[in-house]
Design a protein around this motif. Structure first.
Motif, PDB file in Angstrom:
ATOM      1  N   SER A   1       6.589  -6.152 -11.307  1.00 34.73           N
ATOM      2  CA  SER A   1       5.876  -4.900 -11.096  1.00 34.73           C
ATOM      3  C   SER A   1       6.642  -4.149 -10.007  1.00 34.73           C
ATOM      4  CB  SER A   1       4.436  -5.171 -10.645  1.00 34.73           C
ATOM      5  OG  SER A   1       3.790  -3.941 -10.387  1.00 34.73           O
ATOM      6  N   LEU A   2       6.873  -2.867 -10.235  1.00 37.01           N
ATOM      7  CA  LEU A   2       7.771  -2.114  -9.368  1.00 37.01           C
ATOM      8  C   LEU A   2       7.100  -1.649  -8.077  1.00 37.01           C
ATOM      9  CD1 LEU A   2       9.425  -0.014 -12.205  1.00 37.01           C
ATOM     10  CD2 LEU A   2      10.379  -2.018 -11.054  1.00 37.01           C
ATOM     11  N   GLY A   3       7.911  -1.507  -7.037  1.00 40.24           N
ATOM     12  CA  GLY A   3       7.424  -0.907  -5.801  1.00 40.24           C
ATOM     13  C   GLY A   3       6.995  -1.889  -4.740  1.00 40.24           C
ATOM     14  N   HIS A   4       7.275  -3.166  -4.912  1.00 37.16           N
ATOM     15  CA  HIS A   4       6.856  -4.167  -3.931  1.00 37.16           C
ATOM     16  C   HIS A   4       8.001  -4.673  -3.044  1.00 37.16           C
ATOM     17  CE1 HIS A   4       2.853  -4.499  -5.650  1.00 37.16           C
ATOM     18  NE2 HIS A   4       3.395  -4.598  -6.839  1.00 37.16           N
TER      19      HIS A   4
ATOM     20  N   SER B   1       4.423   3.418  -3.144  1.00 34.47           N
ATOM     21  CA  SER B   1       4.572   2.312  -2.189  1.00 34.47           C
ATOM     22  C   SER B   1       6.003   2.195  -1.678  1.00 34.47           C
ATOM     23  CB  SER B   1       4.119   0.996  -2.833  1.00 34.47           C
ATOM     24  OG  SER B   1       4.820   0.753  -4.023  1.00 34.47           O
TER      25      SER B   1
ATOM     26  N   ALA C   1      -0.702  -0.214   0.875  1.00 29.83           N
ATOM     27  CA  ALA C   1       0.168  -0.945  -0.050  1.00 29.83           C
ATOM     28  C   ALA C   1       1.294  -1.616   0.730  1.00 29.83           C
ATOM     29  CB  ALA C   1       0.730   0.003  -1.110  1.00 29.83           C
ATOM     30  N   ASN C   2       1.903  -0.842   1.610  1.00 26.87           N
ATOM     31  CA  ASN C   2       2.977  -1.419   2.418  1.00 26.87           C
ATOM     32  C   ASN C   2       2.449  -2.457   3.393  1.00 26.87           C
ATOM     33  OD1 ASN C   2       5.793  -1.456   3.444  1.00 26.87           O
ATOM     34  ND2 ASN C   2       4.763  -0.785   5.304  1.00 26.87           N
TER      35      ASN C   2
ATOM     36  N   ASP D   1       2.281  -5.677   1.331  1.00 26.90           N
ATOM     37  CA  ASP D   1       3.618  -6.189   1.006  1.00 26.90           C
ATOM     38  C   ASP D   1       4.322  -6.695   2.264  1.00 26.90           C
ATOM     39  OD1 ASP D   1       3.707  -5.982  -1.761  1.00 26.90           O
ATOM     40  OD2 ASP D   1       4.434  -3.918  -1.750  1.00 26.90           O
TER      41      ASP D   1
ATOM     42  N   GLU E   1      -3.138  -4.283  -6.275  1.00 24.93           N
ATOM     43  CA  GLU E   1      -2.004  -4.946  -6.933  1.00 24.93           C
ATOM     44  C   GLU E   1      -1.126  -5.701  -5.928  1.00 24.93           C
ATOM     45  OE1 GLU E   1       0.777  -3.665 -10.464  1.00 24.93           O
ATOM     46  OE2 GLU E   1       1.874  -3.747  -8.587  1.00 24.93           O
ATOM     47  N   GLN E   2      -0.992  -5.127  -4.734  1.00 25.13           N
ATOM     48  CA  GLN E   2      -0.214  -5.839  -3.718  1.00 25.13           C
ATOM     49  C   GLN E   2      -0.890  -7.167  -3.368  1.00 25.13           C
ATOM     50  OE1 GLN E   2      -0.561  -2.475  -3.717  1.00 25.13           O
ATOM     51  NE2 GLN E   2       1.596  -2.002  -3.942  1.00 25.13           N
TER      52      GLN E   2
ATOM     53  N   LEU F   1      -0.402  -9.535  -6.606  1.00 23.10           N
ATOM     54  CA  LEU F   1       0.939 -10.050  -6.900  1.00 23.10           C
ATOM     55  C   LEU F   1       1.671 -10.582  -5.669  1.00 23.10           C
ATOM     56  CD1 LEU F   1       2.178  -7.431  -9.511  1.00 23.10           C
ATOM     57  CD2 LEU F   1       1.165  -9.686  -9.912  1.00 23.10           C
ATOM     58  N   SER F   2       1.762  -9.752  -4.635  1.00 23.27           N
ATOM     59  CA  SER F   2       2.586 -10.159  -3.489  1.00 23.27           C
ATOM     60  C   SER F   2       1.931 -11.284  -2.693  1.00 23.27           C
ATOM     61  CB  SER F   2       2.856  -8.961  -2.574  1.00 23.27           C
ATOM     62  OG  SER F   2       3.540  -7.954  -3.294  1.00 23.27           O
TER      63      SER F   2
END
Lengths: 291, 316
Positions: free
Chosen positions: A127-130, A164, B50-51, B54, B81-82, B85-86
């Motif tokens: 998934s993009l942007g991480h 992000s 979001a950052n 992450d 989503e962060q 997934l992260s």
């Protein structure tokens, strides 16, 4: 196959690396065909960047892959992972036999990079942007220990649509992360459109500069240019660096180049034969006698 | 609960040099003590959730123990989503702290409500989900959560929640007995436990003694205690400041429905609607029967006729 283990910058054989890049590309085409997985155009566009990073910038070897102070490489455009897998094999991080089991259930080389399947990865992606934010966190933590470790993140141009990415770009500049390198594989095509159309024909280099980064734009399919630019890292003292690599989607295989079709299309037997003939190379895991 | 959280974290960070605190530009002045003692281990990432997540994941990748703080709605939905997934997919020990979880910032309107925080966080594999009831539970649970090897969501109140007493210890993953009782059981999660304790006093005046537990840990769910409760009572009431779906009451329903015979279940929650008009939290609780009086009335009705209650209805 010559598996070099010396990552020093001096005396890099550019012509030799260009020949290696053709074998990496042949491997990408072979994997896409055998694994029946798309995203080949995205892999082919970034082969030169990934290869140059592992030969001319990243201070990590198979022997130091667990070293706390190693350089980190975050492959944020995870869909293009055949390029990463092939380079990891070429550099001796992975046994060549694993290429024969790409995208096979429960095998290490999954469709999108999974750290649970392949512990060697710095993180999973797909998934993009991480990737940029994860790299920034790694560097912050390493910095508290005064580690000299650096981090490189490979992003796609489409990935830069994600907000992000810019949150992380702001953060890295605010933290003066001189050890951070972002490379954008600017191949001009996203999944269903031209990235310039979707980004309003604005400059990625200027965007990164406006966010407080050192940034430049180069030909990302020119091995010599990439290596030369990597030697200039950091582009500006006290700032993170962004190299916008203008590439061709599907680079190296004329009938795939700059065609949005090859974002998703899986090569047929005929496509595979034509591509390998044009590249004049075989996949890393294919013996010369198979020809 | 906020101050209890910060004080405890500051204390834990003295013993563990890997503890880091990230904030999405919230927590005005409350982190001053942490900053004074552990300066470089505090990061204000800006209004960039979001950052924040992450970055927290990246810190955990290199061996740090990050705690990421924001108002619950921004700490969960904005960067889901962060987190998925992260953090969760990677199985990293990142603790996400949501302040004012549920409807703590009630009068600020739906932008600041986090009525779905428990549902979202419980949906992620490997995520520990904790909703303490008062400052004491915050302090005791935070110590335990910071020892986990995987991710956690820690829902805290906005501030000034009443402190209550219970003899039972606060053990992560184990429902806490608030009151021994009979015939009906009442189970709460989060700061609404304070209202439940007051409701139990009203019940006592009516010579009613329901069995009562605080489920401060929503996931992993303490099914063992629930099974024990279900054997002993005719009806169970769940109370949560959450939407009706996917939260604590839903977990109880899930576990009970797997049994051939189980007590009648009544779930008290906010309704399936955005809470409009900016009511004060106390008013919102009255509107949905989540205040002490409303809870007591539900318990009294059940006490009178435990088997007659339709689980599908409610105050919604």
């Amino acid at each position: 196959m010559n598996i070099a283990k010396d990552n020093s910058l001096g005396g890099t054989d550019v012509a030799g690396l260009e020949a290696t890049a053709r074998r990496i590309r042949a491997t990408c085409v072979q994997l896409a065909h055998d694994g029946k997985v798309g995203h080949l155009g995205s892999a082919l566009s970034c082969v030169d960047i990934v290869l140059a990073l592992y030969h001319g910038w990243l201070r990590v070897t198979p022997e130091t892959a667990d070293d706390y102070h190693r350089d980190r490489f975050i492959f944020s455009k995870g869909h293009a992972c055949t390029a990463l897998y092939a380079v990891l094999v070429e550099r001796g991080f992975l046994p060549v036999e694993q290429l024969g089991r790409y995208a096979v259930r429960d095998e290490p080389l999954s469709d999108h990079p999974c750290q649970h399947a392949l512990g060697l990865l710095e993180c999973s992606s797909g998934s993009l942007g991480h990737g940029l934010g994860i790299a920034a966190g790694m560097l912050y933590g390493l910095g508290l220990d005064r580690s000299p470790a650096r981090a490189a993140v490979l992003l796609s141009d489409g990935e830069c649509n994600e907000g992000s990415v810019w949150e992380s770009a702001m953060f890295a500049a605010a933290q003066k992360m001189e050890n951070l390198l972002a490379l954008v594989d600017y191949n001009g095509l996203q999944a269903v459109g031209r990235s310039d159309d979707l980004m309003g024909h604005t400059s990625l280099e200027e965007k990164f500069q406006a966010f407080g980064w050192g940034a430049c734009t180069i030909d990302g399919n020119d091995m010599g240019a990439i290596l030369k630019t990597l030697k200039q890292f950091p582009l500006q003292p006290g700032r993170p660096s962004a190299i916008i690599c203008k590439t061709r989607k599907g680079a190296g295989v004329s009938f795939m180049e700059d065609k949005v079709l090859w974002h998703y299309r899986v090569p047929s037997c005929e496509d595979l034969g034509s591509a390998l003939a044009e590249l004049g190379a075989k996949a890393l895991h294919m013996q010369e006698s198979d020809q | 609960m906020k101050l209890a959280f910060v004080d405890k974290l500051t204390e834990l960070a003295e013993a563990d040099p890997n503890i880091m605190l990230l904030t999405g530009d919230l927590g005005f002045q409350i982190f001053d003590g942490f900053i004074e003692k552990h300066g470089p281990r505090y990061i204000n990432v800006g209004v960039a959730e979001a950052n924040m997540i992450d970055t927290a994941a990246g810190l955990a990748h290199v061996g740090r123990r990050p705690v990421a703080y924001s108002i619950a709605s921004f700490a969960t939905t904005r960067c889901f989503e962060q987190i998925k997934l992260s953090v969760a997919y990677a199985g990293l020990p990142v603790v996400i702290v949501g302040a004012g979880g549920g409807y703590g910032y009630c009068e600020n309107g739906p932008t600041h409500h986090a009525g779905e925080d428990l549902a979202l966080m419980c949906s992620l594999p490997g995520m520990t989900v904790v909703a303490p009831g008062d400052a004491g539970e915050v302090q005791q649970l935070l110590s335990q959560v910071m020892k986990l090897s995987g991710p956690a969501y820690f829902r805290i109140g906005r501030g000034r929640e009443p402190v209550y007493h219970a003899d039972a210890p606060v053990v992560l993953g184990k429902a806490r007995l608030l009151q021994q009782g009979e015939r009906i059981a009442v189970l709460s999660t989060g700061e609404i436990a304070g209202q439940l304790v007051e409701a139990l006093k009203i019940c006592r005046d009516q010579d009613m003694s329901p069995l009562a537990y605080q489920y401060h840990t929503v996931k992993p769910f303490d099914a063992e205690t629930l099974a024990h409760i279900a054997e002993r009572v005719d009806a169970i009431v769940t109370i949560e400041e959450h939407v009706p779906f996917g939260g604590f009451g839903a977990q109880v329903a899930c576990h009970l429905s797997a049994q051939s015979h189980h007590p009648v279940l009544k779930r008290l929650s906010v309704a399936d609607e955005f809470v409009l008009g900016g009511p004060h939290k106390d008013q919102m609780r009255r509107d949905y029967g989540l205040d002490a009086q409303g809870i007591a009335e539900t318990l009294m009705a059940l006490w009178a006729a435990p088997a007659a209650v339709n689980t599908a209805e409610g105050r919604q």
